[in-house]
Scaffold this motif. Structure first.
Motif, PDB file in Angstrom:
ATOM      1  N   TYR A 184     -15.566  -5.783  -6.527  1.00 42.48           N
ATOM      2  CA  TYR A 184     -14.188  -6.157  -6.167  1.00 42.48           C
ATOM      3  C   TYR A 184     -14.131  -7.488  -5.420  1.00 42.48           C
ATOM      4  O   TYR A 184     -13.085  -8.142  -5.416  1.00 42.48           O
ATOM      5  CB  TYR A 184     -13.513  -5.014  -5.414  1.00 42.48           C
ATOM      6  CG  TYR A 184     -13.204  -3.892  -6.383  1.00 42.48           C
ATOM      7  CD1 TYR A 184     -12.023  -3.897  -7.114  1.00 42.48           C
ATOM      8  CD2 TYR A 184     -14.130  -2.889  -6.630  1.00 42.48           C
ATOM      9  CE1 TYR A 184     -11.764  -2.914  -8.056  1.00 42.48           C
ATOM     10  CE2 TYR A 184     -13.880  -1.898  -7.575  1.00 42.48           C
ATOM     11  CZ  TYR A 184     -12.695  -1.921  -8.285  1.00 42.48           C
ATOM     12  OH  TYR A 184     -12.441  -0.959  -9.233  1.00 42.48           O
TER      13      TYR A 184
ATOM     14  N   VAL B  35       0.842  -1.198   0.000  1.00 43.68           N
ATOM     15  CA  VAL B  35       0.000   0.000   0.000  1.00 43.68           C
ATOM     16  C   VAL B  35       0.879   1.252   0.000  1.00 43.68           C
ATOM     17  O   VAL B  35       1.816   1.369   0.783  1.00 43.68           O
ATOM     18  CB  VAL B  35      -0.944   0.001   1.214  1.00 43.68           C
ATOM     19  CG1 VAL B  35      -1.702   1.321   1.299  1.00 43.68           C
ATOM     20  CG2 VAL B  35      -1.917  -1.170   1.126  1.00 43.68           C
TER      21      VAL B  35
ATOM     22  N   GLY C  39      -6.813  -0.766  -4.924  1.00 44.57           N
ATOM     23  CA  GLY C  39      -6.570   0.649  -5.173  1.00 44.57           C
ATOM     24  C   GLY C  39      -7.436   1.507  -4.276  1.00 44.57           C
ATOM     25  O   GLY C  39      -8.541   1.125  -3.874  1.00 44.57           O
ATOM     26  N   ALA C  40      -6.939   2.670  -3.945  1.00 42.66           N
ATOM     27  CA  ALA C  40      -7.669   3.584  -3.062  1.00 42.66           C
ATOM     28  C   ALA C  40      -8.755   4.312  -3.852  1.00 42.66           C
ATOM     29  O   ALA C  40      -8.472   4.964  -4.847  1.00 42.66           O
ATOM     30  CB  ALA C  40      -6.712   4.596  -2.440  1.00 42.66           C
TER      31      ALA C  40
ATOM     32  N   ASN D 288      -9.101   1.181   0.510  1.00 47.74           N
ATOM     33  CA  ASN D 288      -8.644   0.081  -0.345  1.00 47.74           C
ATOM     34  C   ASN D 288      -9.339  -1.227   0.027  1.00 47.74           C
ATOM     35  O   ASN D 288      -8.754  -2.294  -0.018  1.00 47.74           O
ATOM     36  CB  ASN D 288      -7.121  -0.072  -0.283  1.00 47.74           C
ATOM     37  CG  ASN D 288      -6.616  -0.386   1.114  1.00 47.74           C
ATOM     38  OD1 ASN D 288      -7.327  -0.169   2.090  1.00 47.74           O
ATOM     39  ND2 ASN D 288      -5.401  -0.893   1.209  1.00 47.74           N
ATOM     40  N   GLN D 289     -10.638  -1.142   0.342  1.00 49.40           N
ATOM     41  CA  GLN D 289     -11.434  -2.299   0.721  1.00 49.40           C
ATOM     42  C   GLN D 289     -12.012  -2.984  -0.525  1.00 49.40           C
ATOM     43  O   GLN D 289     -12.270  -2.347  -1.539  1.00 49.40           O
ATOM     44  CB  GLN D 289     -12.572  -1.887   1.653  1.00 49.40           C
ATOM     45  CG  GLN D 289     -13.707  -1.109   0.974  1.00 49.40           C
ATOM     46  CD  GLN D 289     -13.341   0.309   0.596  1.00 49.40           C
ATOM     47  OE1 GLN D 289     -12.418   0.903   1.143  1.00 49.40           O
ATOM     48  NE2 GLN D 289     -14.067   0.866  -0.369  1.00 49.40           N
TER      49      GLN D 289
ATOM     50  N   GLN E 126      -7.599   5.284  -8.024  1.00 49.38           N
ATOM     51  CA  GLN E 126      -6.608   4.342  -8.548  1.00 49.38           C
ATOM     52  C   GLN E 126      -7.216   3.108  -9.213  1.00 49.38           C
ATOM     53  O   GLN E 126      -6.518   2.384  -9.924  1.00 49.38           O
ATOM     54  CB  GLN E 126      -5.703   3.865  -7.396  1.00 49.38           C
ATOM     55  CG  GLN E 126      -4.830   4.945  -6.799  1.00 49.38           C
ATOM     56  CD  GLN E 126      -4.031   4.451  -5.603  1.00 49.38           C
ATOM     57  OE1 GLN E 126      -4.431   3.510  -4.918  1.00 49.38           O
ATOM     58  NE2 GLN E 126      -2.891   5.070  -5.343  1.00 49.38           N
ATOM     59  N   ARG E 127      -8.483   2.860  -9.012  1.00 48.72           N
ATOM     60  CA  ARG E 127      -9.010   1.525  -9.318  1.00 48.72           C
ATOM     61  C   ARG E 127      -9.161   1.226 -10.806  1.00 48.72           C
ATOM     62  O   ARG E 127      -9.032   0.076 -11.223  1.00 48.72           O
ATOM     63  CB  ARG E 127     -10.339   1.317  -8.594  1.00 48.72           C
ATOM     64  CG  ARG E 127     -10.160   1.352  -7.081  1.00 48.72           C
ATOM     65  CD  ARG E 127     -11.309   0.715  -6.357  1.00 48.72           C
ATOM     66  NE  ARG E 127     -11.003   0.605  -4.916  1.00 48.72           N
ATOM     67  CZ  ARG E 127     -11.625  -0.199  -4.081  1.00 48.72           C
ATOM     68  NH1 ARG E 127     -12.599  -0.978  -4.509  1.00 48.72           N
ATOM     69  NH2 ARG E 127     -11.296  -0.243  -2.804  1.00 48.72           N
TER      70      ARG E 127
ATOM     71  N   MET F 104      -6.263  -3.684 -10.318  1.00 54.88           N
ATOM     72  CA  MET F 104      -6.195  -4.900  -9.505  1.00 54.88           C
ATOM     73  C   MET F 104      -5.915  -6.128 -10.366  1.00 54.88           C
ATOM     74  O   MET F 104      -5.109  -6.994  -9.998  1.00 54.88           O
ATOM     75  CB  MET F 104      -7.499  -5.078  -8.733  1.00 54.88           C
ATOM     76  CG  MET F 104      -7.474  -6.205  -7.708  1.00 54.88           C
ATOM     77  SD  MET F 104      -9.036  -6.283  -6.780  1.00 54.88           S
ATOM     78  CE  MET F 104      -8.576  -7.419  -5.471  1.00 54.88           C
TER      79      MET F 104
ATOM     80  N   GLU G  54      -8.667   3.649   4.704  1.00 58.33           N
ATOM     81  CA  GLU G  54      -7.736   4.020   3.634  1.00 58.33           C
ATOM     82  C   GLU G  54      -8.381   3.918   2.258  1.00 58.33           C
ATOM     83  O   GLU G  54      -7.794   4.335   1.267  1.00 58.33           O
ATOM     84  CB  GLU G  54      -6.496   3.125   3.699  1.00 58.33           C
ATOM     85  CG  GLU G  54      -5.649   3.363   4.944  1.00 58.33           C
ATOM     86  CD  GLU G  54      -4.440   2.448   5.031  1.00 58.33           C
ATOM     87  OE1 GLU G  54      -4.299   1.553   4.174  1.00 58.33           O
ATOM     88  OE2 GLU G  54      -3.647   2.622   5.968  1.00 58.33           O
TER      89      GLU G  54
ATOM     90  N   LEU H 212      -3.649  -5.135  -4.459  1.00 57.82           N
ATOM     91  CA  LEU H 212      -4.399  -3.978  -3.994  1.00 57.82           C
ATOM     92  C   LEU H 212      -5.548  -3.671  -4.945  1.00 57.82           C
ATOM     93  O   LEU H 212      -5.342  -3.608  -6.163  1.00 57.82           O
ATOM     94  CB  LEU H 212      -3.503  -2.734  -3.933  1.00 57.82           C
ATOM     95  CG  LEU H 212      -2.082  -2.871  -3.384  1.00 57.82           C
ATOM     96  CD1 LEU H 212      -1.371  -1.527  -3.484  1.00 57.82           C
ATOM     97  CD2 LEU H 212      -2.123  -3.350  -1.949  1.00 57.82           C
TER      98      LEU H 212
END
Length: 551
Positions: free
Chosen positions: A387, A276, A314-315, A354-355, A320-321, A327, A352, A312
């Motif tokens: 996700y 992370v 991503g946040a 990133n779940q 970021q995703r 991912m 954060e 990850l």
């Protein structure tokens, strides 16, 4: 200790420009690993925080734990520690916050990890998406959080046993002043008892434990190499399989790693480097394949150590995703390198962002005054469980159940983004009445109409894999086996997820039955059709049969 699970790490990732990639295939990391397949080797593990609480939930901590900066007050735009909003539609108990209503007018409510139904639901999601193992985070248990964390271990154990998942204890040594002695006492006096559970993870015949934080070059984890090696050797002497959650640059011993720790790292049975804050896009992920993953894997193989790199999502807050492409690229790079195991950072880390747990899919499901982004922030609509599904597909590729592919196979929406559909009506054999989306879809489905009108028509949408979804003409929404099938069917969803997916069974007498993926129970026109439809039957009888009539 502050609210964040770990201080957000900001060391440079060694450059974000992608270097030349090796040819497709599994040639980069084919050296034999130390462990044979078990509950972590060959599996997908998720980091599970279990650290959200609300006043009134019965938790000893009795505060808005990890929701509010001032835990005595409910979370609100000026008093928050979360950066993404959970989708709470699957939970039976939720708690009113200080945020404005969601974009769709519903009150802004959050879950408590202390409710057993919350943990059970989380582990049901893991089961539904073929996520194998959960690493329960455990911080300094001697302080005020200790009783709540002790109780969470028991709740996780129960949920893992109920849903056929595995779990293990993952100690995070951040800010743990007397760690060297207290971690041993905590394992001996408390956590070791959980290894009696049939759900406790085993690897190479040994119960699994992870210690996260040795060797990090920061003030939260100032322990010497000698103290850390003492703890590692002590746990190994207890007969456990020990994972080290180590710095990203553990192998080179610089940047985020303290010098002189290589012997400590090599003493673990498995290494799981932290990621992370290190990568944020596909180019970064490709760079790490070359400068970290491949040489890390080779070093581990040379020393008889298993390797479990992070993946990850991503946040959300940092955009970021890229609707799953970020991912998936990590999954692809790990599998082509020959990696056997992965660690998802994280399952429920709403602090954060990133779940992978179900998250607000659009602004309709986000508090209007929060400023939070939803999963569709880049313009691509994603269902709240996207996700989780993406992790499931990544796990299938890791296990060689599907072919290695750089193209993400998981659609952001299920059935709703181009799936073919047919207009149908359903007539219940229980009373020969048609199923209607009562009150223009605002009330549960019930079989009480003698003729077909708009409320009695549904689009039968191909949801893939032999499953269907039903979109009501009454309001354009998908039929859901509400509350994981515990409540009546109702047309109230804008996207298709597990609750909105059904297996269409064609019976020998020409009728059809619907089995809800939410709970694997058959839909019944209960009470001979006098009660709303509900998915609560384990076998097909007359009440569970319908005539399917196409328009």
């Amino acid at each position: 200790m502050g609210w964040s699970r770990r201080t957000f790490l900001t060391a440079a990732a060694g450059g974000s420009a992608a270097l030349g990639l090796s040819p497709l295939g599994l040639g980069a990391g084919t050296a034999a690993a130390a462990g044979t397949p078990g509950d972590v080797v060959g599996k997908v593990t998720v980091g599970y925080q279990g650290w959200f609480a609300c006043p009134g939930d019965g938790a000893p901590i009795n505060t808005w734990w990890h929701y509010s900066a001032n835990g005595g007050q409910p979370p609100s735009p000026s008093n928050t520690t979360i950066v993404a909003w959970p989708d709470v539609r699957d939970f039976t108990h939720t708690y009113r916050t200080g945020y404005a209503a969601l974009g769709n007018g519903r009150p802004a409510r959050v879950f408590s990890s202390y409710d057993q139904q919350t943990v059970d639901t989380h582990f049901l999601w893991m089961q539904q998406n073929n996520i194998d193992t959960a690493a329960l985070q455990r911080f300094d248990p001697v302080g005020g959080e200790g009783p709540t964390r002790d109780a969470m271990a028991a709740k996780v154990r129960s949920a893992a046993e109920s849903h056929g998942r595995r779990f293990y204890i993952m100690y995070d040594v951040s800010d743990w002043t007397n760690m060297q002695s207290e971690i041993k006492a905590d394992w001996t006096n408390k956590m070791k008892a959980h290894t009696a559970s049939p759900a406790y993870a085993l690897q190479n015949g040994r119960p699994v434990v992870c210690i996260w934080g040795f060797g990090f070059n920061d003030n939260q984890r100032p322990f010497s190499a000698a103290a850390c090696l003492d703890v590692v050797n002590w746990f190994k002497d207890q007969g456990v399989y020990l994972i080290g959650g180590v710095p990203t640059w553990w192998r080179t011993g610089d940047r985020d790693s303290r010098p002189g720790f290589l012997d400590v790292y090599h003493a673990f049975h498995m290494l799981s480097p932290w990621m992370v804050g290190r990568i944020g896009n596909v180019s970064d992920a490709d760079n790490f394949y070359n400068v970290a993953t491949v040489p890390d894997l080779a070093d581990c193989a040379a020393h008889g150590i298993d390797y479990q790199p992070c993946v990850l999502p991503g946040a959300v807050t940092l955009r970021q995703r890229a609707h799953g492409d970020f991912m998936w690229r990590q999954f692809y790079n790990h599998v082509r390198a020959g990696v056997q195991s992965v660690y998802i950072s994280m399952f429920d880390e709403f602090n954060e962002g990133n779940q992978i747990a179900k998250t607000a899919e659009s602004q309709a499901w986000v508090p209007a005054d929060s400023g939070f982004l939803a999963l569709d922030e880049d313009g691509t609509a994603c269902s709240s469980d996207y996700y989780l599904r993406l992790t499931g597909d990544g796990g299938r590729m890791l296990k060689r159940q599907i072919a290695l592919t750089a193209t993400r196979p998981t659609p952001p929406l299920t059935g709703a983004d181009g799936g073919t559909s047919t207009v149908i009506s359903l007539r219940a054999r229980a009373n020969s009445q048609y199923v209607t989306a009562e009150d223009a879809g605002a009330a549960p489905l019930v079989a009480n109409r003698a003729a077909v009108g708009p409320w009695e028509q549904f689009d039968q949408v191909d949801a893939g894999g032999g499953t269907v979804a039903l979109r009501a003409h009454a309001n354009g929404r998908y039929v859901s086996a509400e509350n994981a099938g515990a409540a009546a069917l109702i047309a109230n969803r804008t996207a298709v997820g597990t609750w909105e997916t059904f297996q269409l069974i064609r019976n020998s007498n020409g009728t059809v039955s619907l089995r809800a993926l939410a709970n694997n129970q058959y839909v019944s026109a209960a009470d001979a059709g006098a009660a709303p439809l509900i998915a609560n039957r384990s076998a097909i009888g007359t009440w569970e049969q319908f005539d399917l009539i196409t328009a």
